[in-house]
Design an enzyme around this catalytic site. Sequence first.
Site, PDB file in Angstrom:
ATOM      1  CD  GLU A   1      -3.095   0.767   2.094  1.00  0.00           C
ATOM      2  OE1 GLU A   1      -4.103   0.058   1.543  1.00  0.00           O
ATOM      3  OE2 GLU A   1      -2.895   1.008   3.249  1.00  0.00           O
TER       4      GLU A   1
ATOM      5  CE  LYS B   1      -2.815   3.599   6.674  1.00  0.00           C
ATOM      6  NZ  LYS B   1      -2.812   2.410   7.716  1.00  0.00           N
TER       7      LYS B   1
ATOM      8  CE  LYS C   1      -7.535   0.220   2.867  1.00  0.00           C
ATOM      9  NZ  LYS C   1      -6.343  -0.289   3.749  1.00  0.00           N
TER      10      LYS C   1
ATOM     11  CD  GLU D   1     -11.701  -2.844   5.103  1.00  0.00           C
ATOM     12  OE1 GLU D   1     -10.590  -2.508   4.193  1.00  0.00           O
ATOM     13  OE2 GLU D   1     -11.946  -1.883   5.951  1.00  0.00           O
TER      14      GLU D   1
ATOM     15  CG  ASN E   1      -9.164  -3.703   8.188  1.00  0.00           C
ATOM     16  OD1 ASN E   1      -8.257  -3.724   8.920  1.00  0.00           O
ATOM     17  ND2 ASN E   1      -9.415  -2.203   7.534  1.00  0.00           N
TER      18      ASN E   1
ATOM     19  CD  GLU F   1      -8.678  -5.307   3.873  1.00  0.00           C
ATOM     20  OE1 GLU F   1      -8.561  -4.095   4.124  1.00  0.00           O
ATOM     21  OE2 GLU F   1      -9.682  -5.976   3.425  1.00  0.00           O
ATOM     22  CB  SER F   2      -4.863  -3.912   9.456  1.00  0.00           C
ATOM     23  OG  SER F   2      -5.678  -2.923   8.518  1.00  0.00           O
TER      24      SER F   2
END
Length: 259
Positions: free
Chosen positions: A53, A55, A115, A164, A185, A215-216
């Site tokens: 990503e 970010k 995103k 998501e 997530n 995710e994350s």
Amino acid sequence: MLLDLYAGALRDASVREELIPLPQIEKLALLSPAAIAPEPHLLSPTHIRVIAEIKRASPSRGSIASIEDPAALARSYETAGAGAVSVLTEGRSFLGSLEDLDEVRKSVRIPVLRKDFIANEYQVLEARAHGADMVLLIVAGLDQKTLTRLKAFTEQLGMTALIETHSEQEVVRACEVESRLIGINARDLGTFETDRSLFGRLASLVPEGSIKIAESAVRSVADVEEYASFGADCVLVGEALVTGDASELVSSFSKVKKS
């Protein structure tokens, strides 16, 4: 917090629509080169794949990284073995932009995910017009009718929706729209707290045939190995990459074997 993020994203999209009306953005979307199918890039029979990503910031952390050259960062991700690049285009809290998406799309040959807090067709058309192959649709921010409509519209444009989720009910809703890409997530978008164990509790609800994306809360190879042990096909990683040795981390994560 999530409602505020959606409200801000929709206000910003409305401003852009005044500059580029719906018929014009629709024309640009239809003239864009065909979207890249993400499945061959995000699913390996043997190893975890990485969505890396771009970010710059987040509501919980504030500024994370300046990223003056998103195209160069995206190229480093691709060279290191990333399966796709995620570009945060929300400008208020994440300091992203559609210009970032343009630069990344020009610089890599792997799929690119827009995103953002997408809630209407104009935003989906924007994604395609700026070269996105995938768009993020967050179950927590959309009622089922809107989720179903936007997923179908995304697919009509040749793109793929990454749906998501963050709870059992949300995974069920993602399955109801027959999503090919289901993300779980670890971060609660209401509180921004993370729970890495969430993926392990929910992954079994995702049906065979859908790609499971964790995710994350990915900071180390050990984190990726834990996700792999619960059946993850892919991990989406942002903060660890933009604050560390991105190439080394993407390469290391991509070498993790699936369980």
